[in-house]
Motif scaffolding. Structure first.
Motif, PDB file in Angstrom:
ATOM      1  N   VAL A  31       0.811  -1.224   0.000  1.00 22.85           N
ATOM      2  CA  VAL A  31       0.000   0.000   0.000  1.00 22.85           C
ATOM      3  C   VAL A  31       0.845   1.274   0.000  1.00 22.85           C
ATOM      4  O   VAL A  31       0.352   2.347  -0.351  1.00 22.85           O
ATOM      5  CB  VAL A  31      -1.010   0.039   1.173  1.00 22.85           C
ATOM      6  N   ALA A  32       2.128   1.125   0.385  1.00 28.55           N
ATOM      7  CA  ALA A  32       3.020   2.295   0.292  1.00 28.55           C
ATOM      8  C   ALA A  32       3.392   2.502  -1.176  1.00 28.55           C
ATOM      9  O   ALA A  32       3.418   3.629  -1.673  1.00 28.55           O
ATOM     10  CB  ALA A  32       4.260   2.082   1.143  1.00 28.55           C
ATOM     11  N   VAL A  33       3.658   1.392  -1.881  1.00 29.72           N
ATOM     12  CA  VAL A  33       4.044   1.492  -3.292  1.00 29.72           C
ATOM     13  C   VAL A  33       2.879   2.029  -4.131  1.00 29.72           C
ATOM     14  O   VAL A  33       3.075   2.825  -5.047  1.00 29.72           O
ATOM     15  CB  VAL A  33       4.506   0.119  -3.830  1.00 29.72           C
ATOM     16  N   CYS A  34       1.656   1.625  -3.794  1.00 28.96           N
ATOM     17  CA  CYS A  34       0.514   2.105  -4.602  1.00 28.96           C
ATOM     18  C   CYS A  34      -0.062   3.405  -4.032  1.00 28.96           C
ATOM     19  O   CYS A  34      -1.181   3.799  -4.376  1.00 28.96           O
ATOM     20  CB  CYS A  34      -0.548   1.026  -4.749  1.00 28.96           C
ATOM     21  N   LEU A  35       0.706   4.074  -3.179  1.00 34.83           N
ATOM     22  CA  LEU A  35       0.380   5.430  -2.711  1.00 34.83           C
ATOM     23  C   LEU A  35      -0.943   5.530  -1.957  1.00 34.83           C
ATOM     24  O   LEU A  35      -1.668   6.511  -2.060  1.00 34.83           O
ATOM     25  CB  LEU A  35       0.366   6.417  -3.897  1.00 34.83           C
ATOM     26  N   ALA A  36      -1.266   4.465  -1.214  1.00 37.73           N
ATOM     27  CA  ALA A  36      -2.534   4.485  -0.479  1.00 37.73           C
ATOM     28  C   ALA A  36      -2.334   4.509   1.033  1.00 37.73           C
ATOM     29  O   ALA A  36      -3.100   5.164   1.743  1.00 37.73           O
ATOM     30  CB  ALA A  36      -3.377   3.263  -0.859  1.00 37.73           C
ATOM     31  N   GLY A  37      -1.296   3.818   1.539  1.00 41.95           N
ATOM     32  CA  GLY A  37      -1.225   3.688   2.995  1.00 41.95           C
ATOM     33  C   GLY A  37       0.166   3.633   3.578  1.00 41.95           C
ATOM     34  O   GLY A  37       0.376   3.023   4.624  1.00 41.95           O
ATOM     35  N   GLY A  38       1.127   4.276   2.921  1.00 42.40           N
ATOM     36  CA  GLY A  38       2.490   4.325   3.459  1.00 42.40           C
ATOM     37  C   GLY A  38       2.663   5.498   4.406  1.00 42.40           C
ATOM     38  O   GLY A  38       1.682   6.151   4.800  1.00 42.40           O
ATOM     39  N   GLU A  39       3.905   5.776   4.747  1.00 43.55           N
ATOM     40  CA  GLU A  39       4.214   6.819   5.721  1.00 43.55           C
ATOM     41  C   GLU A  39       3.641   8.181   5.308  1.00 43.55           C
ATOM     42  O   GLU A  39       3.077   8.921   6.104  1.00 43.55           O
ATOM     43  CB  GLU A  39       5.740   6.906   5.840  1.00 43.55           C
ATOM     44  N   LYS A  40       3.778   8.489   4.026  1.00 47.69           N
ATOM     45  CA  LYS A  40       3.316   9.783   3.525  1.00 47.69           C
ATOM     46  C   LYS A  40       1.799   9.901   3.643  1.00 47.69           C
ATOM     47  O   LYS A  40       1.260  10.930   4.060  1.00 47.69           O
ATOM     48  CB  LYS A  40       3.730   9.894   2.055  1.00 47.69           C
ATOM     49  N   GLU A  41       1.114   8.832   3.304  1.00 52.67           N
ATOM     50  CA  GLU A  41      -0.351   8.865   3.344  1.00 52.67           C
ATOM     51  C   GLU A  41      -0.859   8.926   4.783  1.00 52.67           C
ATOM     52  O   GLU A  41      -1.910   9.511   5.042  1.00 52.67           O
ATOM     53  CB  GLU A  41      -0.929   7.637   2.624  1.00 52.67           C
ATOM     54  N   VAL A  42      -0.086   8.314   5.701  1.00 55.01           N
ATOM     55  CA  VAL A  42      -0.448   8.401   7.123  1.00 55.01           C
ATOM     56  C   VAL A  42      -0.375   9.868   7.564  1.00 55.01           C
ATOM     57  O   VAL A  42      -1.285  10.385   8.210  1.00 55.01           O
ATOM     58  CB  VAL A  42       0.495   7.518   7.987  1.00 55.01           C
ATOM     59  N   THR A  43       0.700  10.541   7.155  1.00 53.58           N
ATOM     60  CA  THR A  43       0.874  11.952   7.525  1.00 53.58           C
ATOM     61  C   THR A  43      -0.269  12.798   6.972  1.00 53.58           C
ATOM     62  O   THR A  43      -0.830  13.635   7.677  1.00 53.58           O
ATOM     63  CB  THR A  43       2.205  12.492   6.950  1.00 53.58           C
ATOM     64  N   VAL A  44      -0.614  12.566   5.714  1.00 49.96           N
ATOM     65  CA  VAL A  44      -1.668  13.372   5.084  1.00 49.96           C
ATOM     66  C   VAL A  44      -3.009  13.138   5.786  1.00 49.96           C
ATOM     67  O   VAL A  44      -3.715  14.094   6.135  1.00 49.96           O
ATOM     68  CB  VAL A  44      -1.767  13.043   3.567  1.00 49.96           C
ATOM     69  N   LEU A  45      -3.340  11.879   6.035  1.00 51.50           N
ATOM     70  CA  LEU A  45      -4.630  11.597   6.684  1.00 51.50           C
ATOM     71  C   LEU A  45      -4.670  12.188   8.098  1.00 51.50           C
ATOM     72  O   LEU A  45      -5.669  12.792   8.502  1.00 51.50           O
ATOM     73  CB  LEU A  45      -4.891  10.077   6.734  1.00 51.50           C
ATOM     74  N   ASN A  46      -3.571  12.019   8.834  1.00 52.37           N
ATOM     75  CA  ASN A  46      -3.554  12.551  10.201  1.00 52.37           C
ATOM     76  C   ASN A  46      -3.694  14.071  10.209  1.00 52.37           C
ATOM     77  O   ASN A  46      -4.391  14.638  11.054  1.00 52.37           O
ATOM     78  CB  ASN A  46      -2.258  12.145  10.913  1.00 52.37           C
ATOM     79  N   THR A  47      -3.041  14.716   9.249  1.00 54.35           N
ATOM     80  CA  THR A  47      -3.136  16.182   9.165  1.00 54.35           C
ATOM     81  C   THR A  47      -4.578  16.584   8.860  1.00 54.35           C
ATOM     82  O   THR A  47      -5.125  17.505   9.473  1.00 54.35           O
ATOM     83  CB  THR A  47      -2.196  16.723   8.063  1.00 54.35           C
ATOM     84  N   GLU A  48      -5.177  15.873   7.917  1.00 55.58           N
ATOM     85  CA  GLU A  48      -6.571  16.175   7.560  1.00 55.58           C
ATOM     86  C   GLU A  48      -7.507  15.994   8.761  1.00 55.58           C
ATOM     87  O   GLU A  48      -8.360  16.842   9.037  1.00 55.58           O
ATOM     88  CB  GLU A  48      -7.030  15.213   6.466  1.00 55.58           C
ATOM     89  N   LEU A  49      -7.338  14.856   9.442  1.00 53.45           N
ATOM     90  CA  LEU A  49      -8.221  14.576  10.584  1.00 53.45           C
ATOM     91  C   LEU A  49      -8.038  15.612  11.686  1.00 53.45           C
ATOM     92  O   LEU A  49      -9.009  16.089  12.273  1.00 53.45           O
ATOM     93  CB  LEU A  49      -7.931  13.171  11.140  1.00 53.45           C
ATOM     94  N   ASP A  50      -6.787  15.967  11.926  1.00 52.33           N
ATOM     95  CA  ASP A  50      -6.497  16.960  12.954  1.00 52.33           C
ATOM     96  C   ASP A  50      -7.206  18.279  12.628  1.00 52.33           C
ATOM     97  O   ASP A  50      -7.869  18.877  13.487  1.00 52.33           O
ATOM     98  CB  ASP A  50      -4.981  17.158  13.040  1.00 52.33           C
ATOM     99  N   MET A  51      -7.104  18.698  11.356  1.00 57.94           N
ATOM    100  CA  MET A  51      -7.718  19.978  10.959  1.00 57.94           C
ATOM    101  C   MET A  51      -9.242  19.896  11.033  1.00 57.94           C
ATOM    102  O   MET A  51      -9.905  20.785  11.559  1.00 57.94           O
ATOM    103  CB  MET A  51      -7.279  20.336   9.535  1.00 57.94           C
ATOM    104  N   ALA A  52      -9.789  18.804  10.487  1.00 63.96           N
ATOM    105  CA  ALA A  52     -11.249  18.685  10.424  1.00 63.96           C
ATOM    106  C   ALA A  52     -11.865  18.648  11.824  1.00 63.96           C
ATOM    107  O   ALA A  52     -12.887  19.282  12.080  1.00 63.96           O
ATOM    108  CB  ALA A  52     -11.629  17.437   9.635  1.00 63.96           C
ATOM    109  N   ARG A  53     -11.209  17.922  12.736  1.00 62.71           N
ATOM    110  CA  ARG A  53     -11.775  17.813  14.082  1.00 62.71           C
ATOM    111  C   ARG A  53     -11.614  19.123  14.858  1.00 62.71           C
ATOM    112  O   ARG A  53     -12.479  19.484  15.644  1.00 62.71           O
ATOM    113  CB  ARG A  53     -11.119  16.638  14.818  1.00 62.71           C
TER     114      ARG A  53
END
Lengths: 226, 116
Positions: A31-53
């Motif tokens: 999932v890191a290779v297919c750009l869905a769930g690697g380190e970078k995607e974790v950072t993006v999702l966490n940032t989004e969740l932090d902002m939205a909440r």
């Protein structure tokens, strides 16, 4: 490799609405290779969740960690000392990783952050096409290396069906007919007789989780596992 | 060329806009920036062939993500110019600043201030 895509943000927000402290676990393999769930995607999702909440005046503390593989006990062990600090764990791994994580930490709710799409080839960065349905009865040797289960809309082993239409499939003119492609390739290779061999259909009925033990290895007592 | 541009614009230098990642832009907004914009070379003139095109796609993606989160996607933009266009750089800085002033402050920075 296994490919996946992130779930819609609204669905994720709904899943996590009752939690204030969550650990997001990424997976550093498929999932890191297919750009869905690697380190970078974790950072993006966490940032989004932090902002939205924060915008909803309901802040969430969400930490991220990406392990090498979530389908391997060896790497999951890294989380043993961490998960109990959180109310829930979310996983950006494929369905295998999510289940393995949930199995190791049955005391804590585990939520999937991606939808696992299948086994695919990397056509270009960010573009993946399915090539295998892991049917466990590979006939690629007889079909010129073109999978009828994946590439044919009906997944038939003995084609083409009556819906083949000048090289396209009846479901969509943009969708090539797998059996037309198989015919052309076998003809080019001078082994068209392969197409006349009848194959029993895939046994999709009564599917239970398949277990694979490679030659030279054996199952061990679960008590002995780390 | 002693050009003036709004002093609120903080420049982060990168070797190519292709280096700018989705997480960089999102983090800027998370930490309270009112807006962020990337200034890349003109399309078709990238030294690395498609760095500025990739940046544009990432900017588009970030705009969608911000909308999902509940912020205005238009707080993030992409501009293009050649390295010889100083006046255009200043004009874009002014345009972006005025645009962000119209949108108002980032609600996240206001909440952070209120919490502090």
């Amino acid at each position: 490799m296994i490919v996946a895509q992130r779930k819609p943000f609204e669905e994720i927000m709904n899943m996590l609405k009752g939690y204030k402290k969550v650990l997001n676990v990424g997976c550093g393999t498929c999932v890191a290779v297919c750009l869905a769930g690697g380190e970078k995607e974790v950072t993006v999702l966490n940032t989004e969740l932090d902002m939205a909440r924060k915008l909803k005046d309901n802040p969430i503390k969400i930490d991220g960690i990406t392990i090498e593989r979530q389908c391997d006990r060896e790497y999951l062990a890294e989380l043993d000392s961490k998960v109990d600090d959180y109310e829930a764990v979310v996983s950006m791994a494929c369905g295998v990783g999510v289940q393995f994580l949930a199995e190791r930490f049955p005391q804590i709710p585990v939520y999937p952050m991606v939808d696992t799409s299948g086994l695919a080839a990397n056509q270009a960065v960010g573009w993946y096409e399915e090539r295998c349905r892991s049917c466990n009865q590979c006939v690629l040797g007889m079909t010129g290396g073109i999978c009828p289960v994946t590439m044919c809309a009906k997944g038939i082993y003995n084609g083409p069906c009556g819906g083949t239409n000048n090289g396209s499939c009846e479901i969509d003119t943009e969708q090539p007919c797998a059996w037309f492609m198989i015919y052309e390739r076998l003809e080019r290779q001078g082994r068209l007789d392969n197409i006349l061999e009848l194959h029993a259909p895939v046994e999709w009925l009564d599917q239970t989780p398949r277990t694979l033990v490679q030659p030279g290895y054996k199952k061990v007592d679960p008590e002995d596992l780390v | 060329m002693r050009l003036e541009y709004p002093s609120n614009v903080k420049i982060v230098r990168v070797p190519c806009t292709g280096k700018v990642d989705v997480s960089h832009l999102l983090r800027a907004m998370q930490q309270g920036a009112d807006g962020a914009y990337c200034v890349g070379c003109l399309e078709g003139t990238c030294h690395y062939n498609e760095g500025n095109l990739r940046c544009r796609e990432r900017v588009e993606h970030v705009r969608n993500l911000l909308e999902e989160v509940g912020l205005e996607g238009d707080r993030v933009r992409m501009y293009n110019l050649s390295s010889g266009e100083g006046p255009t750089f200043a004009a874009y800085a002014k345009e972006m600043t005025e645009h962000i002033k119209e949108l108002g402050a980032n609600p996240l920075s206001q909440k952070q201030k209120a919490a502090a």
